[in-house]
Design an enzyme around this catalytic site. Structure first.
Site, PDB file in Angstrom:
ATOM      1  N   HIS A   1      54.167 -68.824  -4.132  1.00 23.54           N
ATOM      2  CA  HIS A   1      54.397 -67.651  -3.272  1.00 23.54           C
ATOM      3  C   HIS A   1      53.167 -67.375  -2.405  1.00 23.54           C
ATOM      4  O   HIS A   1      53.284 -67.039  -1.228  1.00 23.54           O
ATOM      5  CB  HIS A   1      54.669 -66.398  -4.122  1.00 23.54           C
ATOM      6  CG  HIS A   1      55.926 -66.462  -4.935  1.00 23.54           C
ATOM      7  ND1 HIS A   1      55.925 -66.463  -6.309  1.00 23.54           N
ATOM      8  CD2 HIS A   1      57.225 -66.513  -4.564  1.00 23.54           C
ATOM      9  CE1 HIS A   1      57.165 -66.498  -6.752  1.00 23.54           C
ATOM     10  NE2 HIS A   1      57.982 -66.549  -5.727  1.00 23.54           N
TER      11      HIS A   1
ATOM     12  N   ASP B   1      62.437 -75.357  -3.317  1.00 26.15           N
ATOM     13  CA  ASP B   1      63.867 -75.037  -3.363  1.00 26.15           C
ATOM     14  C   ASP B   1      64.543 -75.662  -2.142  1.00 26.15           C
ATOM     15  O   ASP B   1      65.061 -74.963  -1.256  1.00 26.15           O
ATOM     16  CB  ASP B   1      64.058 -73.517  -3.379  1.00 26.15           C
ATOM     17  CG  ASP B   1      63.462 -72.901  -4.640  1.00 26.15           C
ATOM     18  OD1 ASP B   1      63.785 -73.386  -5.732  1.00 26.15           O
ATOM     19  OD2 ASP B   1      62.661 -71.970  -4.519  1.00 26.15           O
TER      20      ASP B   1
ATOM     21  N   ARG C   1      59.588 -69.543 -13.429  1.00 26.89           N
ATOM     22  CA  ARG C   1      60.158 -69.860 -14.741  1.00 26.89           C
ATOM     23  C   ARG C   1      59.170 -70.579 -15.655  1.00 26.89           C
ATOM     24  O   ARG C   1      59.411 -70.672 -16.862  1.00 26.89           O
ATOM     25  CB  ARG C   1      61.413 -70.720 -14.584  1.00 26.89           C
ATOM     26  CG  ARG C   1      62.571 -69.977 -13.927  1.00 26.89           C
ATOM     27  CD  ARG C   1      63.774 -70.877 -13.798  1.00 26.89           C
ATOM     28  NE  ARG C   1      64.842 -70.275 -13.015  1.00 26.89           N
ATOM     29  CZ  ARG C   1      65.784 -69.463 -13.509  1.00 26.89           C
ATOM     30  NH1 ARG C   1      65.788 -69.148 -14.769  1.00 26.89           N
ATOM     31  NH2 ARG C   1      66.710 -68.963 -12.731  1.00 26.89           N
TER      32      ARG C   1
HETATM   33  O1  PAF Z   1      63.848 -68.203  -3.807  1.00 32.28           O
HETATM   34  C1  PAF Z   1      63.992 -67.040  -4.249  1.00 32.28           C
HETATM   35  O2  PAF Z   1      63.077 -66.463  -4.845  1.00 32.28           O
HETATM   36  C2  PAF Z   1      65.315 -66.329  -4.033  1.00 32.28           C
HETATM   37  O3  PAF Z   1      66.382 -67.210  -4.100  1.00 32.28           O
HETATM   38  C3  PAF Z   1      65.360 -65.510  -2.735  1.00 32.28           C
HETATM   39  C4  PAF Z   1      65.254 -66.377  -1.490  1.00 32.28           C
HETATM   40  C5  PAF Z   1      64.230 -64.484  -2.735  1.00 32.28           C
HETATM   41  C6  PAF Z   1      66.687 -64.748  -2.656  1.00 32.28           C
HETATM   42  O4  PAF Z   1      66.854 -63.899  -3.749  1.00 32.28           O
END
Ligand code: PAF
Length: 277
Positions: A34, A147, A184
């Site tokens: 993030h 992702d 996770r």
């Molecule tokens: O990748 C994520 O954390 C989620 O799928 C998102 C894009 C915030 C949508 O809830």
């Protein structure tokens, strides 16, 4: 840093905010993956909005939703330190008020792989992302390559629904032993954490085979599976797949492709992917 829990507060902020606005949507339990998105947004944008919302509609099991890590106070401290402009941390009723019945239905490639393993997952993702885009009206949205299918689905979504936002995809951030950062990971016990490294090892070894000239779909998949399943703590391989890197369609054994895999260690499900070019 402004913190909003209601859409009205966020709307007032956005109406005054300097552009370009960058949106980093998250479900919290922030980690270095993030942070890389946030830092890229901080470089590119005048205003950076981070959202934290564990979106129930994208979970196919209520147990998975309940167990998803939550760490809002820690997250807010991290975001303050990063000097982001605003954080939107709504509760369920601000997102899905009483009477809410609408859902975006993603078909085609969105129903394979993650979509098949987690029925309704991408409908939930598409619906919440559309709401977050409508509420923060960003110029750019930042997503992680980890992702990869989510990125492809959201690209499709914004193109199909003419949503005026540019998607910026940032590389997967890995621990020293190769494991991709994921919220996770904190759920893994010590021996599972060690075993989880097999996922990236298998993907990287398969990419090496590809680069050495083996472009045979079945040999690559089978070899990758053998490595993953040599690890006894892997309870299930949900899928190993190679898709066209551009559009997620079937790979024709020519041109750049994505190798993706999803595995389970106990109840914990991990995904990862590598580009093979
Ligand atoms: O990748 C994520 O954390 C989620 O799928 C998102 C894009 C915030 C949508 O809830």
């Amino acid at each position: 840093m402004q913190v909003y829990s209601l859409k009205s507060g966020l709307a007032a902020f956005i109406s005054q905010a300097r552009r370009p606005i960058g949106l980093v949507p998250t479900m919290g339990a922030l980690h270095k993956g993030h942070l890389s998105l946030i830092r890229q947004a901080m470089v590119d944008c005048e205003t950076v909005v981070v959202t934290i919302f564990v979106n129930s509609t994208q979970f196919s099991s209520s147990q998975d939703y309940d167990n998803y890590p939550r760490a809002v106070e820690d997250d807010l401290a991290i975001l303050k330190n990063e000097k982001v402009s605003a954080v939107y941390v709504p509760d369920d009723s601000d997102i899905y008020p009483l009477g809410f019945v609408t859902s975006i239905n993603m078909k085609g490639f969105a129903q394979a792989l993650e979509g098949e393993a987690r029925p309704g997952h991408f409908d939930g993702v598409a619906t919440i992302v559309t709401k977050l885009l409508n509420r923060s009206m960003p110029d750019q949205m930042y997503l992680g390559q980890k992702d990869a299918q989510q990125v492809a689905v959201i690209r499709r979504l914004v193109s199909d629904l003419d949503i005026p936002v540019r998607i910026v995809v940032c590389p997967t951030i890995r621990e020293d032993d190769g494991l991709a950062f994921s919220s996770r990971n904190v759920q893994l016990g010590a021996s599972q954490r060690q075993a989880a490294t097999i996922l990236y090892k298998a993907l990287a070894a398969t990419r090496d085979r590809y680069r050495a000239g083996n472009h045979n779909y079945h040999e690559l998949i089978d070899g990758c599976r053998r490595i993953i399943e040599s690890e006894k703590l892997i309870d299930k391989t949900d899928y190993i797949e190679i898709v066209d890197a551009e559009n997620f369609t079937k790979w024709d054994e020519k041109g750049p492709c994505l190798l993706l895999a999803a595995v389970k260690l106990g109840d914990i499900r991990l995904i990862d992917n590598v580009l093979m070019d």
